[in-house]
Design an enzyme around this catalytic site. Structure first.
Site, PDB file in Angstrom:
ATOM      1  N   CYS A 134      21.268  14.858  91.424  1.00  0.00           N
ATOM      2  CA  CYS A 134      20.570  15.117  92.683  1.00  0.00           C
ATOM      3  C   CYS A 134      19.452  16.146  92.549  1.00  0.00           C
ATOM      4  O   CYS A 134      18.325  15.921  92.996  1.00  0.00           O
ATOM      5  CB  CYS A 134      21.555  15.561  93.758  1.00  0.00           C
ATOM      6  SG  CYS A 134      22.785  16.745  93.179  1.00  0.00           S
ATOM      7  N   HIS A 184      19.379  19.825  99.380  1.00  0.00           N
ATOM      8  CA  HIS A 184      19.188  20.798  98.305  1.00  0.00           C
ATOM      9  C   HIS A 184      17.773  21.371  98.417  1.00  0.00           C
ATOM     10  O   HIS A 184      16.818  20.636  98.641  1.00  0.00           O
ATOM     11  CB  HIS A 184      19.290  20.123  96.932  1.00  0.00           C
ATOM     12  CG  HIS A 184      20.690  19.757  96.519  1.00  0.00           C
ATOM     13  ND1 HIS A 184      21.806  20.061  97.255  1.00  0.00           N
ATOM     14  CD2 HIS A 184      21.126  19.121  95.397  1.00  0.00           C
ATOM     15  CE1 HIS A 184      22.879  19.614  96.610  1.00  0.00           C
ATOM     16  NE2 HIS A 184      22.500  19.037  95.488  1.00  0.00           N
TER      17      HIS A 184
END
Lengths: 346, 346
Positions: free
Chosen positions: A130, A247
């Site tokens: 990710c 994130h």
């Protein structure tokens, strides 16, 4: 081929698996069949796709018979066990785990960056980590400036550790500031636990012998492989924060020559998959709560290094379960369909 | 002089003011009088010191008559208004605001780093910004290696914005993930607001014309002044996270020559005010929840840069209200008493 495709999702009940179902639906993926697979423990659950109720089946050796594309998101061990079986059943595996990412004959693909790598697949295609995906989408857009060094500190959401981590953070917060620790953070297998609520944990995944975590080394190695730049210098620090989705990354990039903020901004504005959120005077910069549900990678706080004319700093945010996982995997599946790359001999 | 000292705290009811009272008590500061001052709005409240109830008075022009040391923590505007009056009353002002920090004739002091600067004070001494203090405590310990460049990304607690921000974060969390935004973050005077709960905000304080925030430029300018190294290169990114107490900093330092992790660790282990928390194999690295209530600066995750033998990375955490504010201010007061530097002509 371009006829509707038979898709299986292994790990369908997990945080990423559920997002895969949502993304297939939202993007009108040309499905002829959707098979939801999970461990025997999660089998029997019912999930919806396009208004239809689908029952989750326990994965078995023959679960991939008649499947064109198998999206895997059930952890590295499960991938190692079932990917060879799926390939033997002539399915293409798009694997979200770290099991195959660094294997030389496995393409590691971000469709905006290196779609050409897909043409060389031999049964298994790896979806990158990710935090790497959102970084390379941005770095790729700037490669004409000559990428030399990337110093990156991450602010990673707990959903990167799965649904159990989301639940654990909420439980900690419910018991308020007094809650001392959950038994989950920084990672389920840690020898010691610390609270995640109201905290910042400079550990994502296990430590390696060089003093870096596995998550940090993924940022180095996966970025180099995807960008096909094996000497790129990356200085990573991966940190978990009490955020559920999204994130964030504070990044300083040093280029081969002096660069201006203006040329960086022009390149990013034109880049596929990148959205600029960079008008600080209007209170606009990227943050996790604004990216939830989007497949785009958002960039802001673009500014020149104060003392090094070859360096630029910026802040990158993306939905880690979407662009960082499910969305990127479905984009890979779409590329395979579009280019008629399914069912190749391998 | 070394006789007991008369101390006033301006801003006594704020998050930092309350900590100042606690620190004076915990460190057995040689007090003969403690005068608690605040705006008329907060006057009349009662606070405890060593079991005694003290009433908070509204600050006035003559509030500093007979005071030896005045600890100010009521914002830059209040400092500008009252510091000259306190100095005229022959009090020494230790100012926690940014009002005087960069003024050439005002010492900017971290007692572990530049206590000698105190001897040159002329009425006002400035307490540095919270995120700067913990950084320079660590950089100072490493200066024999030749500091050249610092790339820093912060993870700053909301208490840095005062008690109202702590309350706002808790209110947001009580309304759960649905809470869309408070009216306070990223800063009370922002034109637009964003949620702080489950979020990461790459803005602390206002933006300046160069694209950096005031908080970021403080890291650059104050570090240079305290370390007396006007050419130190600092590349800062200041970010607010949903943490109540404790600022974290992800730092990469580049030195004048190749350095090993071992020599960095030895220097930090010997450094005054620094505690090593660096045994990752035992799950030990610094995090905000472990530093609450301590005046120490904690460092861990010490590791060599993967590709540059002159660079080292580490993670710094300290209690922003203590070492970042109240504790450092009281340490300055202690230095003044210890060296008999109070009541100098100025």
């Amino acid at each position: 081929m371009n006829h509707p495709v038979r898709v299986a999702i292994l790990g369908a009940t997990g945080a990423v698996g559920r997002k895969m179902i949502e993304v297939l639906e939202q993007r009108n993926f040309p499905l002829s069949e959707l098979r939801l697979l999970a461990s025997p423990r999660s089998a029997g659950q019912t999930l919806s796709y396009a208004g239809e109720k689908l029952q989750v089946e326990a994965v078995q050796e023959d679960s991939f018979e008649g499947v064109d594309i198998a999206l895997f998101s059930a952890g590295a061990n499960t991938s190692k066990q079932y990917a060879p079986l799926a390939v033997r059943s002539h399915a293409v595996v798009v694997d979200n785990s770290s099991a195959y990412r660094m294997q030389e004959d496995v393409p590691l693909v971000v469709p905006e960056v290196n779609p050409h790598a897909l043409s060389r697949y031999k049964g298994i295609i790896a979806n990158p980590n990710c935090s790497t995906i959102q970084l390379v989408v941005v770095l790729h857009a700037l490669r004409s400036l000559g990428l030399e060094e990337v110093v990156i500190s991450t602010y990673q959401a707990v959903s990167g550790m799965g649904q159990t981590a989301i639940d654990a953070l909420h439980r900690e917060l419910e018991s308020g500031f007094a809650a001392k620790e959950s038994t989950l953070f920084p990672m389920a297998s840690a020898p010691f636990y610390v609270p995640m609520a109201f905290n910042v944990l400079p550990q994502c995944d296990v430590f390696l012998e060089n003093g870096y975590t596995k998550e940090e080394m993924k940022l180095v190695q996966e970025s180099r492989k995807i960008l096909e730049q094996p000497t790129l210098r990356v200085a990573p620090t991966a940190v978990r924060v009490p955020v559920v989705y999204g994130h964030s990354e504070s990044v300083r990039v040093t280029f081969a020559r002096p660069v201006s903020v203006e040329e960086v901004r022009v390149l990013l504005a034109q880049a596929e998959g990148v959205s600029l959120a960079d008008r600080p005077e209007e209170g606009i910069w990227p943050h996790p709560r604004m990216v939830e549900g989007s497949g785009q990678t958002f960039v802001g706080r673009i500014r020149s290094d104060l003392f090094d004319e070859r360096s630029v700093q910026f802040f990158i945010v993306a939905d880690n379960l979407l662009k960082g996982a499910a969305y990127n995997a479905v984009q890979i599946a779409e590329e395979l369909v579009k280019n008629d790359w399914l069912g190749k001999e391998h």
